[in-house]
Design an enzyme around this catalytic site. Sequence first.
Site, short mmCIF file in Angstrom:
data_model
loop_
_atom_site.label_atom_id
_atom_site.label_comp_id
_atom_site.label_asym_id
_atom_site.label_seq_id
_atom_site.Cartn_x
_atom_site.Cartn_y
_atom_site.Cartn_z
N THR A 1 0.88 -1.38 0.36
CA THR A 1 0.21 0.26 0.24
C THR A 1 1.27 1.26 0.61
O THR A 1 2.12 1.16 0.51
CB THR A 1 -1.19 -0.09 1.28
OG1 THR A 1 -1.24 0.82 1.47
CG2 THR A 1 0.00 -0.18 1.96
N ASP A 2 1.20 2.08 -0.40
CA ASP A 2 0.87 3.69 -0.08
C ASP A 2 1.56 4.56 1.20
O ASP A 2 2.20 4.55 1.25
CB ASP A 2 0.21 4.31 -1.63
CG ASP A 2 -1.17 5.24 -0.38
OD1 ASP A 2 -1.44 4.28 0.46
OD2 ASP A 2 -1.93 6.45 -1.13
N GLU A 3 0.14 3.85 1.93
CA GLU A 3 0.34 3.72 3.23
C GLU A 3 2.05 3.63 3.97
O GLU A 3 2.49 4.24 4.75
CB GLU A 3 -0.88 3.24 4.05
CG GLU A 3 -2.03 3.78 3.47
CD GLU A 3 -3.56 3.61 4.12
OE1 GLU A 3 -2.88 3.60 5.60
OE2 GLU A 3 -4.47 3.52 3.79
P1 NAD Z 1 -10.77 -6.33 2.65
O1 NAD Z 1 -10.16 -6.37 4.14
O2 NAD Z 1 -11.50 -5.93 2.36
O3 NAD Z 1 -10.09 -7.77 2.44
C1 NAD Z 1 -9.63 -8.99 3.53
C2 NAD Z 1 -9.64 -9.87 3.09
O4 NAD Z 1 -8.47 -10.97 3.84
C3 NAD Z 1 -10.92 -10.47 3.38
O5 NAD Z 1 -11.48 -11.13 2.03
C4 NAD Z 1 -10.33 -11.12 4.71
O6 NAD Z 1 -11.01 -12.52 4.88
C5 NAD Z 1 -8.61 -12.22 4.42
N1 NAD Z 1 -8.10 -11.94 5.31
C6 NAD Z 1 -7.76 -11.32 6.18
N2 NAD Z 1 -6.52 -12.48 7.06
C7 NAD Z 1 -6.55 -13.35 6.80
C8 NAD Z 1 -5.57 -14.82 7.00
N3 NAD Z 1 -4.80 -14.11 8.22
N4 NAD Z 1 -6.06 -15.44 6.18
C9 NAD Z 1 -7.12 -15.31 4.66
N5 NAD Z 1 -7.32 -14.06 4.64
C10 NAD Z 1 -7.50 -13.22 5.38
O7 NAD Z 1 -8.92 -5.55 2.35
P2 NAD Z 1 -9.36 -5.12 1.00
O8 NAD Z 1 -9.27 -3.76 0.85
O9 NAD Z 1 -9.80 -5.66 0.03
O10 NAD Z 1 -7.80 -5.16 1.00
C11 NAD Z 1 -6.34 -5.91 0.19
C12 NAD Z 1 -5.28 -5.55 0.16
O11 NAD Z 1 -5.17 -4.51 -0.29
C13 NAD Z 1 -4.44 -5.96 1.37
O12 NAD Z 1 -3.05 -6.17 1.37
C14 NAD Z 1 -4.30 -4.34 1.68
O13 NAD Z 1 -3.54 -3.72 2.39
C15 NAD Z 1 -4.44 -3.92 0.38
N6 NAD Z 1 -5.12 -2.75 0.55
C16 NAD Z 1 -5.71 -1.62 0.44
C17 NAD Z 1 -6.22 -0.63 -0.32
C18 NAD Z 1 -7.39 -0.08 -0.22
O14 NAD Z 1 -7.91 1.31 -0.23
N7 NAD Z 1 -8.71 -0.79 0.56
C19 NAD Z 1 -5.15 0.39 -0.86
C20 NAD Z 1 -4.03 -0.32 -1.49
C21 NAD Z 1 -4.00 -1.40 -0.82
P1 TYD Z 2 -9.95 5.20 4.81
O1 TYD Z 2 -11.21 4.61 4.08
O2 TYD Z 2 -10.14 4.36 6.19
O3 TYD Z 2 -8.72 5.01 4.50
P2 TYD Z 2 -7.27 5.56 5.05
O4 TYD Z 2 -7.25 5.72 6.57
O5 TYD Z 2 -6.73 3.82 4.95
O6 TYD Z 2 -6.96 6.31 3.99
O7 TYD Z 2 -10.01 6.10 5.16
C1 TYD Z 2 -9.70 7.37 4.23
C2 TYD Z 2 -9.72 8.82 4.88
O8 TYD Z 2 -11.09 9.04 5.40
C3 TYD Z 2 -8.79 9.05 6.46
O9 TYD Z 2 -8.02 10.49 5.97
C4 TYD Z 2 -9.48 9.16 7.29
C5 TYD Z 2 -10.97 9.38 6.54
N1 TYD Z 2 -11.99 8.95 7.82
C6 TYD Z 2 -13.34 9.88 8.27
O10 TYD Z 2 -13.01 11.26 8.36
N2 TYD Z 2 -13.97 9.58 8.43
C7 TYD Z 2 -14.29 8.41 9.16
O11 TYD Z 2 -15.43 7.88 9.67
C8 TYD Z 2 -13.35 7.72 8.15
C9 TYD Z 2 -13.83 5.33 8.31
C10 TYD Z 2 -12.28 7.65 8.06
#
Ligand code: NAD
Ligand code: TYD
Length: 349
Positions: free
Chosen positions: A124-126
């Site tokens: 992730t970018d984080e």
């Molecule tokens: P999500 O929380 O929606 O899904 C996570 C999935 O992983 C779920 O299906 C959960 O059951 C499974 N999981 C959790 N722990 C597990 C384990 N121990 N063994 C097997 N499965 C397990 O997450 P997401 O938003 O779809 O993110 C997916 C990936 O992308 C993550 O690695 C996250 O760090 C990365 N990512 C997410 C974002 C975003 O904006 N959501 C951005 C950049 C990178």
């Molecule tokens: P989030 O979707 O939790 O993603 P991330 O923290 O991984 O970027 O949050 C996106 C942005 O929105 C973040 O700056 C936090 C803010 N936020 C709120 O202001 N209120 C909320 O209830 C949540 C969940 C997030």
Amino acid sequence: MKLLVTGGAGFIGSNFICYILARHRGDSIVNLDKLTYSGNLRNLRGVEGDRRYKFVRGDIADGRRVRKVLSAGFDAIVHFAAETHVDRSILDGSAFVQTNVQGTECLMTAAQEARIKRFVLVSTDEVYGSAQPGEKFTEESPLAPNSPYAASKAAADLLARAHFRTFRFPVIITRCTNNYGPFQYPEKFIPLVLSRAAGGQSIPVYGGGMQVRDWIWVEDHCAGVDAALRKGREGETYNFGAGNEWPNLEIARYILRLLNKPQSLLTFVRDRPGHDRRYALHCEKSQGELGWAPRTSLEEGLKQTVEWYTSNADWVRHVESRGYRAYYRKHYERREATLAKALAHGGRK
Ligand code: NAD
Ligand code: TYD
């Protein structure tokens, strides 16, 4: 390709599975997922009957289980499984270390034993931490994570680098900005705004709402991971961003206008401790080497997202019926206590 996808029942993983099966007729996928609160097999109804797709329940941190799954033989692993919500990691980081660090190490070790030829780690970018105004991170920027979630992802990211340097493990790392789109669990900001607004409930905006995220349409991220899988160089990292930098407050206001809901639903609450101000990436490397580029504007993607959540109210209800509302109440009570503690220690930025 015969793929093992981890975390395929989550938001991005399920979109990725549908994306691959629709575009690569010769590919097959086994989805290994523990089904935590954010894993939902309903996300995969569209491919349930597809003979190229199979679901296996399991924990990536369970070495025996992982080795058994891998014994079926795969060309590549795409690793999404993770604990993903920053606020949860602030309340309790232990599951983040267990899955994101221990689980990733366990999966990579088993993959090495099974002589997997390609492993994509979805990071992730984080991991870069907060960007200053005007600053953008390249793949060479130092890692400076600020939340327990980001730190656990950075640990996994660095373990992947170490496995490449030490064992020539064929890993490719991707770092993407904030995704949005169908099937995103409504604890994340955009679906939270949508579900709260639909119910006429207040929408918590952290701090002044001026934190900036670069929002990417989930399918554009899936296309990037697919390109990294097929064209990425081993040991390399690729950034994916969309150049859609919007402050949270503007996103929430825009969604309320699309839904024709009152702006008065927006409620300013205390800020998240350690809240990253801004995320922004340079993506020239992925554009040049992978031929990847985001295609969906934020306006178009938000329109589609609003339509999806509006016409899939039963999905939201199902997710919420799995204890989310109770979690949400408890979460906000505990959040207040955690914030008070952080403030007492001067821990808030
Ligand atoms: P999500 O929380 O929606 O899904 C996570 C999935 O992983 C779920 O299906 C959960 O059951 C499974 N999981 C959790 N722990 C597990 C384990 N121990 N063994 C097997 N499965 C397990 O997450 P997401 O938003 O779809 O993110 C997916 C990936 O992308 C993550 O690695 C996250 O760090 C990365 N990512 C997410 C974002 C975003 O904006 N959501 C951005 C950049 C990178
Ligand atoms: P989030 O979707 O939790 O993603 P991330 O923290 O991984 O970027 O949050 C996106 C942005 O929105 C973040 O700056 C936090 C803010 N936020 C709120 O202001 N209120 C909320 O209830 C949540 C969940 C997030």
